[in-house]
Design a protein around this motif. Structure first.
Motif, PDB file in Angstrom:
ATOM      1  N   GLY A  50      73.399 -19.211 -12.036  1.00 21.27           N
ATOM      2  CA  GLY A  50      73.090 -20.893 -12.773  1.00 21.27           C
ATOM      3  C   GLY A  50      74.302 -21.389 -12.863  1.00 21.27           C
ATOM      4  N   ARG A  51      75.484 -20.642 -13.624  1.00 18.58           N
ATOM      5  CA  ARG A  51      76.611 -20.886 -13.531  1.00 18.58           C
ATOM      6  C   ARG A  51      76.722 -22.936 -14.001  1.00 18.58           C
ATOM      7  NH1 ARG A  51      81.435 -18.167 -11.649  1.00 18.58           N
ATOM      8  NH2 ARG A  51      82.151 -20.631 -11.720  1.00 18.58           N
ATOM      9  N   SER A  52      75.511 -22.368 -15.303  1.00 15.91           N
ATOM     10  CA  SER A  52      75.495 -23.201 -16.571  1.00 15.91           C
ATOM     11  C   SER A  52      77.094 -23.743 -17.169  1.00 15.91           C
ATOM     12  CB  SER A  52      74.108 -23.143 -16.943  1.00 15.91           C
ATOM     13  OG  SER A  52      74.288 -23.641 -17.657  1.00 15.91           O
ATOM     14  N   PRO A  53      77.483 -24.998 -17.085  1.00 20.50           N
ATOM     15  CA  PRO A  53      78.583 -25.302 -17.992  1.00 20.50           C
ATOM     16  C   PRO A  53      78.513 -25.321 -19.736  1.00 20.50           C
ATOM     17  CG  PRO A  53      78.981 -26.485 -16.215  1.00 20.50           C
ATOM     18  CD  PRO A  53      77.428 -25.702 -15.856  1.00 20.50           C
ATOM     19  N   GLY A  54      77.019 -25.197 -20.135  1.00 20.94           N
ATOM     20  CA  GLY A  54      76.424 -25.426 -21.539  1.00 20.94           C
ATOM     21  C   GLY A  54      76.418 -23.554 -21.628  1.00 20.94           C
ATOM     22  N   ASP A  55      76.195 -22.754 -20.774  1.00 18.54           N
ATOM     23  CA  ASP A  55      75.976 -21.648 -21.512  1.00 18.54           C
ATOM     24  C   ASP A  55      77.248 -20.645 -21.910  1.00 18.54           C
ATOM     25  OD1 ASP A  55      75.052 -19.125 -21.350  1.00 18.54           O
ATOM     26  OD2 ASP A  55      73.850 -19.007 -19.536  1.00 18.54           O
ATOM     27  N   PRO A  56      77.133 -20.265 -23.314  1.00 17.73           N
ATOM     28  CA  PRO A  56      78.039 -19.315 -23.429  1.00 17.73           C
ATOM     29  C   PRO A  56      78.147 -18.566 -22.968  1.00 17.73           C
ATOM     30  CG  PRO A  56      76.354 -20.030 -25.529  1.00 17.73           C
ATOM     31  CD  PRO A  56      75.825 -20.028 -23.947  1.00 17.73           C
ATOM     32  N   ARG A  57      77.560 -17.998 -22.503  1.00 11.62           N
ATOM     33  CA  ARG A  57      77.750 -16.893 -20.918  1.00 11.62           C
ATOM     34  C   ARG A  57      79.012 -17.132 -20.008  1.00 11.62           C
ATOM     35  NH1 ARG A  57      71.739 -15.038 -18.407  1.00 11.62           N
ATOM     36  NH2 ARG A  57      72.012 -17.236 -18.474  1.00 11.62           N
ATOM     37  N   MET A  58      78.423 -18.544 -20.074  1.00  6.43           N
ATOM     38  CA  MET A  58      79.820 -18.398 -18.928  1.00  6.43           C
ATOM     39  C   MET A  58      80.773 -19.588 -19.297  1.00  6.43           C
ATOM     40  SD  MET A  58      80.061 -19.360 -15.787  1.00  6.43           S
ATOM     41  CE  MET A  58      81.061 -20.848 -14.918  1.00  6.43           C
TER      42      MET A  58
ATOM     43  N   TRP B  26      83.942 -25.404 -30.117  1.00  2.90           N
ATOM     44  CA  TRP B  26      85.660 -24.732 -30.188  1.00  2.90           C
ATOM     45  C   TRP B  26      86.255 -23.796 -28.433  1.00  2.90           C
ATOM     46  CZ3 TRP B  26      86.348 -19.142 -28.815  1.00  2.90           C
ATOM     47  CH2 TRP B  26      87.747 -19.021 -29.133  1.00  2.90           C
ATOM     48  N   ALA B  27      84.786 -22.984 -27.728  1.00  2.00           N
ATOM     49  CA  ALA B  27      84.939 -22.625 -26.901  1.00  2.00           C
ATOM     50  C   ALA B  27      85.563 -23.823 -25.799  1.00  2.00           C
ATOM     51  CB  ALA B  27      82.912 -22.275 -26.968  1.00  2.00           C
TER      52      ALA B  27
END
Length: 613
Positions: A455-463, A542-543
């Motif tokens: 899904g490449r969600s921009p709000g996903d810490p995995r991304m 921060w990220a």
């Protein structure tokens, strides 16, 4: 947003300080009038107050030996000292973590050395370090000061071969105070030169420099306001027992002896205490970043501004002020988690880069400085903390306007400490070059290639994790394609020198990934709790800022699309509304009364006019 519970704040305090009580026990050590903010009529008056503060602190710690028996506690005390007085921190750090630490870990506890250690322990003599030589860059790896073995003393005679070989920035310039120096010199016998060793040398007593020691005061520095000097030696006698010989020895026949495995890594072994100095520097920089963020937030909360569009509102009510102030707050949390993680891994004897976080076996990976060979983990944490502190202090100073430039409001002194640490404890650029070189030459191990999440969600810490990892992987692959990977060890100097920019970029990407993973690891246990809800927006701020700083590279190489980048920009701004800055600053447990910055209080106009609290 709902009010934050006391329990959530306590969990954050435990995460930041190692205990739900925060830094209360450490703060109590500084509950003494000598640590109150003070004005000075001259640099000399300032230096003498620094020494008096060190004397009081040493007494409250129970002496140097006792302080060093609790290394984690001592690091936290030094961090607090940096917030109270950066000059006190610098002087105490060298005395405890470098001079006294080396005497206890590298010395052989002979009677003469024990007497010198007793004086350092009780602070009847103050410890300093003399390694850098004034006339050449890279003098740490090519020390010219000589320690000639003299069997008639018995002991050694220290000699400075030429004026450009004088020791630089020694803090020994205040008269009437006995100074003992940890002096690094080439050990020489009739059989030749045997590498760089430290010697514990009496530099001065209450009457002035000791025989053979020449001290020249350097001009006062507002950035590093200590009693800095040049120190030279002219056949200065040093008793044999003051040689911190580690595993080496000299036989009755004058023959130098040392295990070959130790001789090959002599400089790294002689500088082993630099890992403690790196940890102390990183801890102090994290502490002053927290203090700066707290001061900037409280001022922004208390400062009322007037405009035709909004009327009278606190400055913090503006989103552009929140971006700066909350950004500094996010940097404070990120740097604290990074430094605590590096300290923890180093204490366990692990970390990236091999045993103890070193740059490689015997320091083989270092080409420019010895620091990454001693502890890559801690030296890299020091460089990252320096960059974070400089950035947060500079932006906070600007956002506090003219008030931010006043010494009484403390931010300039914290920013100055960050400036100092570009060079103190090892030059940051050179550390990054050595780390980058090591990353090129090392095997990849079991680290898998980064992959974006479904899904490449921009709000996903995995991304975010993918982007940090992919940035490092791409730069490492590029560097290896240019320098030949493992075969690059044999590359020509011109080949390496032509790609120094690439080594810096690679080391910086590695450092960002480690910082992200440290933040992620620290907050993971809080998931689904009120404390987790409190810190999560800060983690995202921060990220997303760190990813945004590399957006051009990600867009150029396809690891981030234009649409994803735009969503991340909007997401970061939306997170500002979710930040409970009051609770997050409260969890920092800052000693605002001891800091004494007028702008940290609602009645700052009165405090400024009164000259303090």
């Amino acid at each position: 947003m709902p009010p934050t519970t006391t329990g959530a704040r306590d969990r954050l305090r435990a995460l930041l300080h190692g205990t739900p009580r925060g830094g209360a026990e450490t703060t109590a050590l500084f509950d003494h009038p000598v640590f109150a903010p003070a004005d000075f009529s001259s640099p000399e008056e300032f230096h003498r107050l620094t020494y008096e503060r060190l004397r009081v602190l040493n007494g409250r710690l129970g002496g140097g030996r006792r302080a060093l028996r609790s290394p984690e506690r001592l690091l936290d005390v030094l961090g607090h000292a940096a917030v109270v007085d950066p000059s006190l921190f610098l002087r105490a750090m060298v005395h405890y973590e470098v001079c006294l630490n080396a005497a206890l870990t590298l010395g052989d506890d002979n009677p003469g050395l024990r007497e010198a250690v007793d004086r350092l322990d009780g602070l009847s003599a103050v410890g300093s370090v003399l390694i850098t030589e004034v006339g050449r860059g890279g003098s740490h790896v090519s020390v010219r000061t000589r320690a000639e073995y003299d069997p008639d003393l018995p002991g050694f005679r220290l000699t400075t071969p030429a004026p450009e070989d004088a020791k630089f920035m020694g803090t020994v310039g205040t008269g009437g105070i006995a100074q003992t120096g940890l002096v690094y010199a080439q050990l020489c016998t009739a059989g030749g030169r045997h590498g760089v060793f430290p010697f514990l040398v009496d530099l001065s007593d209450e009457h002035g420099p000791r025989p053979g020691v020449e001290v020249t005061r350097l001009p006062h520095s507002g950035v590093s306001p200590l009693d800095h000097c040049l120190v030279s030696f002219r056949d200065a006698p040093v008793p044999f027992g003051r040689w911190l010989r580690d595993s080496a020895g000299i036989s009755p026949q004058g023959l130098f002896e040392e295990p070959p495995s130790h001789a090959s890594g002599r400089l790294t072994r002689s500088l082993a205490v630099s890992s403690a100095a790196s940890a102390a520097g990183a801890t102090a920089l994290a502490a002053v970043t927290r203090a700066t963020a707290g001061i900037a937030y409280r001022y922004s909360r208390n400062r009322v501004t007037v405009s035709a569009h909004a009327g009278e509102v606190p400055v913090i009510g503006y989103g552009i002020q929140q971006e700066s102030v909350y950004g500094a707050l996010a940097a404070a949390y990120a740097t604290t988690f990074l430094v605590r993680g590096a300290r923890r891994r180093s204490h366990r004897g692990g970390g990236e880069g091999g045993e103890g976080g070193s740059g490689g076996p015997g320091g083989a990976a270092s080409a420019w400085t010895p620091w990454a060979s001693v502890s890559r983990e801690l030296s890299l944490a020091k460089t990252a903390a320096t960059e974070a502190a400089e950035r947060a202090c500079a932006e906070s100073r600007r956002r506090c306007g003219a008030q931010g430039t006043l010494a009484a409001n403390r931010i300039p002194s914290y920013e100055a400490l960050a400036h100092v640490y570009n060079s103190a404890g090892g030059e940051n650029r050179l550390i990054l070059l050595d780390v980058g070189r090591a990353l090129v030459l090392e095997e990849d191990g079991d680290r898998p290639r980064p992959e974006p999440p479904p899904g490449r969600s921009p709000g996903d810490p995995r991304m975010w994790s993918y982007l940090f990892g992919e940035d490092e992987r791409r730069l490492r692959a590029h560097a290896r394609s240019v320098l030949g990977g493992g075969a690059g060890a044999a590359a020509s100097p011109r080949r390496w020198d032509g790609n120094l920019w690439l080594l810096l970029a690679l080391a910086s990407a590695h450092s960002r990934r480690v910082a992200f993973e440290s933040f992620e690891e620290a907050v993971a246990p809080l998931a689904g709790t009120p404390a987790g809800d409190l810190v999560s927006p800060l983690f995202g701020l921060w990220a997303l800022e760190a990813v945004g700083d590399r957006a051009a590279e990600h867009l150029a190489h396809g690891s981030l699309t234009r649409e994803e980048h735009l969503v991340m920009l909007d997401l970061r701004r939306s997170l500002l509304d979710e930040v409970d800055a009051e609770a997050l600053v409260d969890a920092l447990d800052l000693p605002f009364d001891r800091i004494g910055a007028p702008i940290a209080f609602p009645d700052y106009p009165r405090r400024l006019g009164a000259g303090g609290p």
